[in-house]
Design a protein around this motif. Structure first.
Motif, mmCIF file in Angstrom:
data_model
loop_
_atom_site.group_PDB
_atom_site.id
_atom_site.type_symbol
_atom_site.label_atom_id
_atom_site.label_comp_id
_atom_site.label_asym_id
_atom_site.label_seq_id
_atom_site.Cartn_x
_atom_site.Cartn_y
_atom_site.Cartn_z
ATOM 1 N N LEU A 144 -50.645 -18.869 19.221
ATOM 2 C CA LEU A 144 -51.566 -19.785 19.738
ATOM 3 C C LEU A 144 -51.988 -21.061 18.936
ATOM 4 O O LEU A 144 -52.098 -21.918 19.297
ATOM 5 N N GLU A 145 -51.989 -20.685 17.382
ATOM 6 C CA GLU A 145 -52.249 -21.787 16.730
ATOM 7 C C GLU A 145 -51.258 -22.686 16.548
ATOM 8 O O GLU A 145 -51.485 -24.100 16.529
ATOM 9 N N ILE A 146 -50.087 -22.122 16.535
ATOM 10 C CA ILE A 146 -48.868 -23.252 16.913
ATOM 11 C C ILE A 146 -49.038 -24.123 17.917
ATOM 12 O O ILE A 146 -48.557 -25.312 17.943
ATOM 13 N N LEU A 147 -49.219 -23.331 19.274
ATOM 14 C CA LEU A 147 -49.182 -24.220 20.497
ATOM 15 C C LEU A 147 -50.378 -25.327 20.191
ATOM 16 O O LEU A 147 -50.128 -26.539 20.685
ATOM 17 N N PRO A 164 -44.564 -15.571 21.093
ATOM 18 C CA PRO A 164 -43.543 -16.689 20.701
ATOM 19 C C PRO A 164 -42.025 -15.981 20.884
ATOM 20 O O PRO A 164 -41.864 -14.736 20.462
ATOM 21 N N ARG A 165 -40.997 -16.597 21.269
ATOM 22 C CA ARG A 165 -39.659 -16.262 21.350
ATOM 23 C C ARG A 165 -39.090 -17.467 20.514
ATOM 24 O O ARG A 165 -39.532 -18.644 20.522
ATOM 25 N N LYS A 166 -37.970 -17.306 20.195
ATOM 26 C CA LYS A 166 -37.044 -17.984 19.388
ATOM 27 C C LYS A 166 -37.050 -19.596 19.694
ATOM 28 O O LYS A 166 -37.425 -20.539 18.811
ATOM 29 N N ASN A 167 -36.762 -19.758 20.991
ATOM 30 C CA ASN A 167 -36.609 -21.337 21.471
ATOM 31 C C ASN A 167 -37.456 -21.571 22.271
ATOM 32 O O ASN A 167 -37.370 -22.733 22.778
ATOM 33 N N VAL A 168 -38.635 -21.169 22.349
ATOM 34 C CA VAL A 168 -39.666 -21.365 23.433
ATOM 35 C C VAL A 168 -40.444 -22.713 23.063
ATOM 36 O O VAL A 168 -40.453 -23.460 24.287
ATOM 37 N N LEU A 169 -40.562 -23.066 22.022
ATOM 38 C CA LEU A 169 -41.153 -24.393 21.925
ATOM 39 C C LEU A 169 -40.515 -25.458 22.172
ATOM 40 O O LEU A 169 -40.682 -26.598 22.793
ATOM 41 N N ARG A 170 -38.958 -25.239 22.043
ATOM 42 C CA ARG A 170 -38.174 -26.485 22.596
ATOM 43 C C ARG A 170 -38.154 -26.447 24.179
ATOM 44 O O ARG A 170 -38.079 -27.570 24.517
ATOM 45 N N ARG A 171 -38.014 -25.236 24.783
ATOM 46 C CA ARG A 171 -38.340 -25.456 26.049
ATOM 47 C C ARG A 171 -39.523 -25.886 26.587
ATOM 48 O O ARG A 171 -39.444 -26.827 27.443
#
Length: 363
Positions: free
Chosen positions: A103-106, A53-60
């Protein structure tokens, strides 16, 4: 001749069979528009390679999914399997745990249907000849791994795992039949009807190309417009920075198999090399690469993919300089700018409505 393990079809190098690419139905996938032939392009999957994970990767990632309604976006996840594979002086347990939680977050955010994970052990099990090539030690994680550099193999394995998941789902849908013979017949007819509807909703799994991108790649414009521009040309390979290099002087020369060196080096001792931040593989190229790696030809994929495609005369389309960031904001390494400088540059481009590929964007 090459032979595809996915399609089971033999084919000569320049008239190739198609790779079996899986598109899963159900869950969040049912809500998405199917890939179409608009503007003459073929159906496509977009695969993001990621592991930590990186800080803003989910937003991307969310923006990527939102801007590509006509393509299936999936995540190819490199799962850290053993804390003991890290440098003994390093806290490997911390990275294994962070990797597991990401992985769980994704899976929670995007749905398990979009996420496929694999380990180095899974790569070696699928491609036993990988045991003949060295692993690469990441400066970031201080871990020796195949998945860091042999990306053709990870992409192919990810597609195979997606295909298997679809097959399991189909078996689960048929194994629940119960009741009288008449009821079972009705259930079977209903299942066949659902399968037919699914086939019309989702593309033929043997016809899809794949865009593969790194998780620290940012684009400041609209992803759909960018990918459409290159897809409508129907190339076999799209990438950036294609050039030749002297094999014996290239850093990656030791990360190659004997089969690669015997079969793909040019007479002048050179190989082709490209950048991997954003790469498109046609179904034909994927099928040929699959057969090649199963035959023991492995190489770090900056030289491996590029050399195989050019050696066998697959069509190539370069990413235009006008689509790439200026001023060392599109490079392999992040030694030219701080993360904050990259963030400011990205925001400035977005504010002006200018679409540029930026890498690495580790903010």
């Amino acid at each position: 001749k090459f032979t595809s393990m996915v399609s089971g079809m033999p084919f000569p190098a320049r008239t190739l069979g198609l790779l079996g690419v899986a598109i899963l139905a159900g869950g969040v996938w049912e809500e998405r528009s199917p890939p179409s032939e608009e503007d003459g392009r073929r159906c496509e999957i977009v695969m993001v390679r990621t592991c930590y994970p990186r800080k803003n990767v989910l937003r991307r990632f969310e923006r990527l999914v939102g801007e590509l309604p006509g393509r299936e976006v999936v995540f190819s996840f490199n799962k850290f399997s053993k804390a003991s594979s890290f440098d003994p002086s390093w806290n490997g347990t911390k990275y294994v745990e962070g990797n597991r939680k990401f992985l769980e977050i994704l899976e929670r955010v995007f749905g398990r249907e979009r996420v496929v994970s694999y380990t180095d052990e899974a790569l070696q099990a699928e491609f036993p000849s990988l045991k003949s090539v060295p692993k690469f030690r990441s400066d970031t994680y201080r871990q020796d791994s195949l998945a860091y550099i042999y990306h053709d193999e990870t992409v192919i394995l990810s597609l195979l795992l997606l295909k298997d998941a679809r097959a399991r789902e189909a078996r689960a849908n048929t194994s629940g039949s119960s009741g009288s013979e008449e009821e079972q017949k009705e259930q079977q007819q209903q299942h066949q009807k659902q399968q037919k509807q699914q086939q019309t909703k989702h593309p033929n799994p043997f016809d899809c190309g794949v865009w593969v991108l790194e998780d620290d790649l940012e684009y400041t414009g609209d992803w759909k417009q960018l990918l459409d521009k290159y897809s409508r040309e129907k190339p076999d390979l799209v990438s950036s920075g294609m050039h030749t290099t002297e094999f014996d002087k290239d850093f990656w020369r030791t990360y190659t198999s004997q089969q690669f060196r015997d079969s793909l080096l040019r007479p002048d001792g050179k190989v082709w090399k490209h950048e991997e931040h954003l790469v498109y593989y046609s179904p034909q190229l994927l099928a040929a690469l699959e057969a090649s790696v199963r035959n023991g030809s492995h190489a770090q994929s900056e030289i491996g993919t590029a050399t195989f495609a050019r050696f066998h005369n697959f069509s190539y389309l370069p990413i235009l300089n006008s689509d790439k960031a200026d001023g060392n904001f599109y490079k392999n390494v992040d030694e030219f700018h701080t993360h904050e400088e990259v963030r400011a540059y990205v925001e400035e481009l977005k504010s002006r409505g200018v679409g540029k590929l930026v890498h690495p964007a580790k903010f």
